[in-house]
Design a protein around this motif. Structure first.
Motif, mmCIF file in Angstrom:
data_model
loop_
_atom_site.group_PDB
_atom_site.id
_atom_site.type_symbol
_atom_site.label_atom_id
_atom_site.label_comp_id
_atom_site.label_asym_id
_atom_site.label_seq_id
_atom_site.Cartn_x
_atom_site.Cartn_y
_atom_site.Cartn_z
ATOM 1 N N LYS A 1 -45.930 -36.529 -36.031
ATOM 2 C CA LYS A 1 -44.932 -37.466 -35.521
ATOM 3 C C LYS A 1 -45.468 -38.879 -35.682
ATOM 4 O O LYS A 1 -46.293 -39.345 -34.894
ATOM 5 C CB LYS A 1 -44.710 -37.126 -34.034
ATOM 6 C CG LYS A 1 -43.747 -37.989 -33.292
ATOM 7 C CD LYS A 1 -43.570 -37.414 -31.888
ATOM 8 C CE LYS A 1 -42.999 -38.414 -30.906
ATOM 9 N NZ LYS A 1 -41.748 -39.017 -31.331
ATOM 10 N N ARG B 1 -30.009 -38.635 -32.343
ATOM 11 C CA ARG B 1 -31.064 -38.912 -31.363
ATOM 12 C C ARG B 1 -31.959 -40.066 -31.826
ATOM 13 O O ARG B 1 -31.720 -41.202 -31.496
ATOM 14 C CB ARG B 1 -31.905 -37.637 -31.096
ATOM 15 C CG ARG B 1 -32.583 -37.616 -29.708
ATOM 16 C CD ARG B 1 -33.802 -38.525 -29.567
ATOM 17 N NE ARG B 1 -34.906 -38.186 -30.452
ATOM 18 C CZ ARG B 1 -36.037 -38.902 -30.530
ATOM 19 N NH1 ARG B 1 -36.211 -39.955 -29.766
ATOM 20 N NH2 ARG B 1 -36.983 -38.562 -31.384
ATOM 21 N N HIS C 1 -42.422 -36.299 -39.501
ATOM 22 C CA HIS C 1 -41.478 -37.219 -38.873
ATOM 23 C C HIS C 1 -42.037 -38.617 -39.004
ATOM 24 O O HIS C 1 -43.134 -38.903 -38.542
ATOM 25 C CB HIS C 1 -41.342 -36.854 -37.384
ATOM 26 C CG HIS C 1 -40.491 -37.807 -36.605
ATOM 27 N ND1 HIS C 1 -39.137 -37.645 -36.468
ATOM 28 C CD2 HIS C 1 -40.798 -38.937 -35.922
ATOM 29 C CE1 HIS C 1 -38.648 -38.630 -35.722
ATOM 30 N NE2 HIS C 1 -39.638 -39.433 -35.384
ATOM 31 N N HIS D 1 -40.951 -43.113 -39.606
ATOM 32 C CA HIS D 1 -39.961 -44.177 -39.475
ATOM 33 C C HIS D 1 -40.137 -45.159 -40.624
ATOM 34 O O HIS D 1 -41.231 -45.316 -41.153
ATOM 35 C CB HIS D 1 -40.130 -44.891 -38.125
ATOM 36 C CG HIS D 1 -39.700 -44.045 -36.959
ATOM 37 N ND1 HIS D 1 -38.550 -44.289 -36.252
ATOM 38 C CD2 HIS D 1 -40.259 -42.947 -36.398
ATOM 39 C CE1 HIS D 1 -38.414 -43.369 -35.288
ATOM 40 N NE2 HIS D 1 -39.448 -42.539 -35.355
ATOM 41 N N GLN E 1 -35.251 -43.502 -39.584
ATOM 42 C CA GLN E 1 -35.815 -42.644 -40.635
ATOM 43 C C GLN E 1 -35.228 -42.988 -42.018
ATOM 44 O O GLN E 1 -34.198 -43.651 -42.106
ATOM 45 C CB GLN E 1 -35.489 -41.169 -40.334
ATOM 46 C CG GLN E 1 -36.454 -40.480 -39.395
ATOM 47 C CD GLN E 1 -36.215 -40.840 -37.941
ATOM 48 O OE1 GLN E 1 -35.090 -40.802 -37.470
ATOM 49 N NE2 GLN E 1 -37.258 -41.202 -37.232
HETATM 50 CO CO CO Z 1 -39.294 -40.912 -34.031
#
Ligand code: CO
Length: 470
Positions: A179, A17, A208, A210, A244
């Motif tokens: 997030k 995803r 979460h 990046h 990630q």
């Molecule tokens: Co994300």
């Protein structure tokens, strides 16, 4: 010395995803996923994120796939692993606010088709916009993870986050996610944030982030040491850059420590071997732009999340204005401030991004405002932490009426009407939800689906080459 208590870190795998949404504009197909499912199912991931976010839109619009069918195929293949989806509160997987009956039905069907964990967020962190989805997920006995969209700015203090965490706990969530779409959380701040959250709530905490700004793996390390329970990672071929940190790297990092994940590196290596040619091919075809793969330290200044960076690149390419990339990036923080300094995540990221593109290409701020910018300023997306810029409000909406209630309170039930509108296309219950989210794209897809059956090739099946919808 007392032995440190063992606390294995849980890994939430994003390759199906977020990773491909962030790196290749969500173009991974179900066909590309299927052959590796059984291996991924043996890993022992805490969960595999494989649905929701932009995957729904992209499957329909660009891949001509039924997203519900994809979910059923994934569910069928993943026999031991929890499946997770990303859900945008009252926006579901679309870009506007939907009526409560549509939200409830969507949650019900997502769980019925195989989702175990629903990660629910709102782009303004306006918890009123999560209420319906959270209650529906609780009712359907799904695991409810409420995600707070992480961002920086005067209003976003530790007190803000811990206060939000308490409210989320009271809402009935089963876990809390921070997030961080743009990789703004730096390592030592993560220590402080996670420690504070741990004091504020007993819920498991999932971080979460990046790799965009280059600190993500270090941030995970500090977060885990501070008590974080779950980290989101991507298999190495689709890791780093705007995606990630790599799953294998984080697994190795914690090996032999109290946080040891226990995952098998040989198995992970086999899975990586599967995804590598897909990544290499995406590079060859240009689907994967090397621009989003490195460290973009400017993201710390512009606070632009990964998916948004790749969308801006393709949006500007369409306009033959790629040279304006950095001008647009510089416009983003200004537009964000004008709109009440919200976190930048779908749909606020698209709204701020597109308005920034308009402002730069038009050569004048808000000479043209998008319908979405207007809607934000009228309160139709909910409440921002900070007030809007009054001059911009005046220029864009003048004296038009604004709302302060939960936006969906003003939206009457929609399902019956939608059912009627799309009755001729209906082949499964879920089709009405597809239609609800993206009426035009859905009808095109329904026509295509019908044509496939009769082996006629209609012009509606033409490849769409448009930029990602904003
Ligand atoms: Co994300």
């Amino acid at each position: 010395m007392a032995e440190i208590e063992k606390k294995p870190i849980k890994i939430m795998e994003t390759v199906l995803r977020d990773a491909h949404q962030s790196l290749i504009a969500t173009r991974m197909t179900t066909e590309q996923m299927v052959p590796i499912i059984s291996k991924m199912d043996q890993v022992g991931y805490h969960a595999v994120e494989c649905w929701g976010g932009a995957t729904f839109d992209a499957s329909l619009r660009f891949l001509k796939e039924d997203p519900w069918q994809r979910l059923r195929i994934l569910r069928d293949g993943f026999k031991n692993t929890k499946l997770q989806m990303l859900f945008r509160g009252q926006n579901i997987l679309g870009y506007r606010h939907y009526a409560d009956d549509v939200v409830e039905y969507f949650v019900q069907k997502s769980i019925a088709n195989g989702i175990d964990i629903i990660r629910i967020f709102d782009c303004f962190n306006d918890l009123r916009n999560l209420k319906t989805a959270v209650n529906a997920a609780v009712k359907e006995k799904g695991e409810v993870q409420v995600a707070l969209s992480y961002t920086l700015g005067d209003a976003y203090t530790l007190d803000y986050w811990t206060d939000m965490a308490k409210k989320v706990t009271d809402m009935g969530a089963t876990s809390l996610c921070i997030k961080d779409m743009a990789g703004l959380l730096v390592p030592y701040q993560a220590t402080e944030l996670i420690q504070a959250l741990k004091e504020a709530t007993d819920l498991p905490i999932d971080l979460h982030t990046h790799y965009t700004s280059g600190v993500a793996a270090m941030t995970y390390l500090k977060a885990v040491e501070a008590g974080c329970d779950i980290i989101d990672t991507a298999m190495s071929p689709f890791s780093m850059g705007t995606s990630q940190p790599a799953t294998e790297v984080m697994v190795e990092t914690f090996k032999g420590t109290p946080y040891d994940t226990g995952l098998d590196q040989n198995l992970l290596a086999e899975i990586a071997d599967y995804f590598r040619p897909i990544q290499e091919n995406a590079l060859k075809t240009g689907l994967l732009n090397p621009k989003v793969m490195g460290v973009n330290i400017k993201t710390l200044l512009y606070q632009v999340p990964g998916g948004m960076l790749s969308n801006l690149v393709s949006q500007l390419k369409e306009q033959n204005a790629e040279d304006k990339y950095y001008d647009v990036l510089m416009e983003v923080p200004q537009v964000r401030k004008d709109l009440g300094e919200p976190p930048l995540v779908t749909p606020s990221s698209q709204i701020v991004g597109t308005q920034s593109v308009f402002n730069v290409l038009m050569g004048e701020r808000y000479r043209m405002a998008t319908a979405e910018t207007k809607a934000v300023l009228k309160g139709e997306y909910g409440q921002t932490v900070k007030p809007f810029n009054p001059e911009v409000v005046q220029k864009v909406i003048g004296d038009e009426e604004v709302i302060t209630c939960r936006p969906a309170d003003l939206i009457p039930p929609e399902l019956d009407k939608l059912e009627q509108e799309m009755a001729q296309w209906k082949e499964q219950d879920e089709d009405v939800l597809t239609y609800a989210l993206f009426p035009q794209v859905a009808v095109e897809f329904f026509k295509y689906r019908q044509a496939q059956k009769t082996k006629v090739d209609p012009d509606t099946a033409d490849e769409k080459n448009g930029v990602y919808p904003v």
